[in-house]
Design an enzyme around this catalytic site. Sequence first.
Site, PDB file in Angstrom:
ATOM      1  N   LYS A  84       0.840  -1.197   0.000  1.00 50.43           N
ATOM      2  CA  LYS A  84       0.000   0.000   0.000  1.00 50.43           C
ATOM      3  C   LYS A  84       0.881   1.255   0.000  1.00 50.43           C
ATOM      4  CE  LYS A  84      -3.592   2.170   2.773  1.00 50.43           C
ATOM      5  NZ  LYS A  84      -4.535   2.041   3.876  1.00 50.43           N
ATOM      6  N   GLU A 135      10.378  -4.579   4.805  1.00 52.25           N
ATOM      7  CA  GLU A 135      10.490  -5.976   4.363  1.00 52.25           C
ATOM      8  C   GLU A 135      10.217  -6.083   2.865  1.00 52.25           C
ATOM      9  OE1 GLU A 135       8.769  -4.885   6.922  1.00 52.25           O
ATOM     10  OE2 GLU A 135       8.960  -6.213   8.674  1.00 52.25           O
ATOM     11  N   GLY A 164      -4.933  -2.133   4.948  1.00 48.87           N
ATOM     12  CA  GLY A 164      -4.122  -3.260   4.490  1.00 48.87           C
ATOM     13  C   GLY A 164      -4.780  -4.603   4.752  1.00 48.87           C
ATOM     14  N   ARG A 165      -5.314  -4.781   5.966  1.00 49.80           N
ATOM     15  CA  ARG A 165      -5.892  -6.093   6.319  1.00 49.80           C
ATOM     16  C   ARG A 165      -7.292  -6.282   5.746  1.00 49.80           C
ATOM     17  NH1 ARG A 165      -4.939  -2.703  10.424  1.00 49.80           N
ATOM     18  NH2 ARG A 165      -6.625  -1.943  11.737  1.00 49.80           N
ATOM     19  N   GLU A 176      -4.935  -7.026  14.611  1.00 53.67           N
ATOM     20  CA  GLU A 176      -4.454  -5.682  14.268  1.00 53.67           C
ATOM     21  C   GLU A 176      -5.631  -4.704  14.377  1.00 53.67           C
ATOM     22  OE1 GLU A 176      -2.503  -4.113  10.366  1.00 53.67           O
ATOM     23  OE2 GLU A 176      -0.910  -5.155  11.403  1.00 53.67           O
ATOM     24  N   HIS A 192      -5.423 -33.878  17.196  1.00 56.15           N
ATOM     25  CA  HIS A 192      -4.333 -34.721  17.691  1.00 56.15           C
ATOM     26  C   HIS A 192      -3.204 -33.879  18.258  1.00 56.15           C
ATOM     27  CE1 HIS A 192      -6.077 -38.434  16.151  1.00 56.15           C
ATOM     28  NE2 HIS A 192      -6.618 -37.620  15.258  1.00 56.15           N
ATOM     29  N   LYS A 252       9.120  -0.840  14.420  1.00 60.93           N
ATOM     30  CA  LYS A 252       9.680  -0.486  13.109  1.00 60.93           C
ATOM     31  C   LYS A 252      10.729   0.611  13.273  1.00 60.93           C
ATOM     32  CE  LYS A 252       5.514  -0.793  10.194  1.00 60.93           C
ATOM     33  NZ  LYS A 252       4.637   0.013   9.364  1.00 60.93           N
TER      34      LYS A 252
HETATM   35  O1  F6P Z   1       1.944  -4.258   9.912  1.00 62.36           O
HETATM   36  C1  F6P Z   1       1.561  -2.961   9.632  1.00 62.36           C
HETATM   37  C2  F6P Z   1       1.081  -2.786   8.245  1.00 62.36           C
HETATM   38  O2  F6P Z   1       0.914  -1.430   8.010  1.00 62.36           O
HETATM   39  C3  F6P Z   1      -0.198  -3.556   7.947  1.00 62.36           C
HETATM   40  O3  F6P Z   1      -1.332  -2.917   8.373  1.00 62.36           O
HETATM   41  C4  F6P Z   1      -0.106  -3.698   6.467  1.00 62.36           C
HETATM   42  O4  F6P Z   1      -0.986  -4.658   6.007  1.00 62.36           O
HETATM   43  C5  F6P Z   1       1.352  -4.074   6.314  1.00 62.36           C
HETATM   44  O5  F6P Z   1       2.010  -3.283   7.289  1.00 62.36           O
HETATM   45  C6  F6P Z   1       1.952  -3.872   4.961  1.00 62.36           C
HETATM   46  O6  F6P Z   1       1.929  -2.527   4.558  1.00 62.36           O
HETATM   47  P1  F6P Z   1       2.142  -2.112   3.062  1.00 62.36           P
HETATM   48  O7  F6P Z   1       1.071  -2.726   2.234  1.00 62.36           O
HETATM   49  O8  F6P Z   1       2.078  -0.618   3.047  1.00 62.36           O
HETATM   50  O9  F6P Z   1       3.497  -2.608   2.617  1.00 62.36           O
END
Ligand code: F6P
Length: 557
Positions: free
Chosen positions: A215, A221, A277-278, A363, A394, A514
């Site tokens: 987003k 990452e 995002g979620r 979240e 199990h 972060k």
């Molecule tokens: O973990 C925090 C967060 O902002 C989530 O809400 C989101 O889904 C994820 O990081 C990834 O963010 P982006 O789509 O901006 O890379």
Amino acid sequence: MAARIQPNMKHTAVKRQAWKALESHYKKVSTLDLRRLFAEDPTRGDRMAVEAVGLYLDYSKNRVTDDTLKLLLQLAEESGLPARIDAMFRGEKINITEKRAVLHVALRAPKGASIVVDGEDVVPKVHAVLDKMADFSDRVRSGAWKGHTGKRIRNVVNIGIGGSDLGPVMAYEALKAYSERAMTFRFVSNIDGTDFAEAVRDLDPSETLFIVSSKTFTTLETMTNAHTARTWSLARLGGDQESVAKHFVAVSTNAAEVSKFGIDTANMFEFWDWVGGRYSMDSAIGLSTMVAIGPDHFRAMLDGFHQMDEHFRTTPFGRNLPVLMGLLSVWHNDFFGAQTVAVLPYEQYLKRFPAYLQQLTMESNGKHVTLDGTVVTRQTGPIYWGEPGTNGQHSFYQLIHQGTRLIPCDFIAFAKPLHPLGRHHDMLLANVFAQTEALAFGKTPDEVKAEGTPDWLVPHRVFEGNRPSNTILAERLTPETLGKLVALYEHSVFTQGTIWNIDSFDQWGVELGKVLAQRIIPELESKAEPKLDHDSSTNSLIRRYRKMKEHYEDNRL
Ligand code: F6P
């Protein structure tokens, strides 16, 4: 010691009349037993069940009476749930800490519907992106989209994290039976290099397309993995920068960062800041899903979402699936002190569904202050977790049956299997029904004794029962059903957040870690010994790591 923000009782859920009534009601019913409730009312199993948009929810095996439900429904009204639902669907900025509308429901609104944000109808924009995604997916699936060397794309790697990964990977796994099996789909999320290395180790770069999904297009990452992917791809495609256009596309709200990365914005699939995002697996973030299952199946999934949206928006709360599930969760969480909810899909394809729900639920509702910033006075979001049945039986079910904690469970099952093999499916479903029965009714000492069990062993073999569960039964796992299921949980989360009066759509809790990591990275990488200014534990760990890592061979790419 850090100053604690004081709760403002005036604005908390506890103050509501219905909440107080539920507190006294709880004192009366907390010891009620499901055995007795079922014995007293032989119609309970039919009465406490609702069917809507093809999902059947049996909530009769929860520790509730008709009065409990009446009070919970009253709590929903007093908490302003009807107005909150309206506000969300109207595009009001209900995510107050980020000043954003919350409009995942617009992502599945049919053509011709109208939802206005900041004076602009967003539905046509949603459909323009869907059409662009469909055109792209068709070209990739048919082989019309060629890689740099002229070969067709056979591998798609989605790079993203959180909502930009969990939805796509869950949906891909869930709908694998509908996917293009001649293609390979992989998902890279972790900054741990192993994730990328394993995802590409057997892939031919000339046949591999990366979808960089983010987003913000700034997430550490994702951007690290995306740069590594570009280096990997370029190194094997002769270093020609033009190859990037054929092997990388982006899904983002941030066109500036996408072009800075080197992806032509013509190959960018847009979404908007009013999609959390979620809550984004049905936006362009679902591009890998669409390539896998094709545009028609993707649209069927959107239709499933929309059916549940309409059910949530228009159905009286007493028959409203997400509202009922949300209220029951509040009941267990806040009155019985249950700390978790186990989600137990009896469908192997839903193996990543609990992981997906963890971000959606935790979240969203892992919050410690109400909308006006005062500390909550009751527990908010429970911990969601789970595994597909029957495997869990199990492993951890022992604790659910005989442990000391109360763990409400959601069982999810389908009447028709995607792979009808002999007696497998009847056996699978028999286990679902047996587990809910065992949890609710247990086995008394007398019953255990009557089986000839020696006295000393009886306590070990007793099942207390009275352990709550919901059962969700649908006909078959299809793209449409998946959409309904996800929307069911989305709106249940919203219902719970409304009762607790919290912002279910921000996620400030992920920020601190972060920021601190950004400070520590140079301290790990610097050649010279850094001057460390953390606490003594963190300082020691950093020093120890620097010593331990020595000069390992950089085995990069
Ligand atoms: O973990 C925090 C967060 O902002 C989530 O809400 C989101 O889904 C994820 O990081 C990834 O963010 P982006 O789509 O901006 O890379």
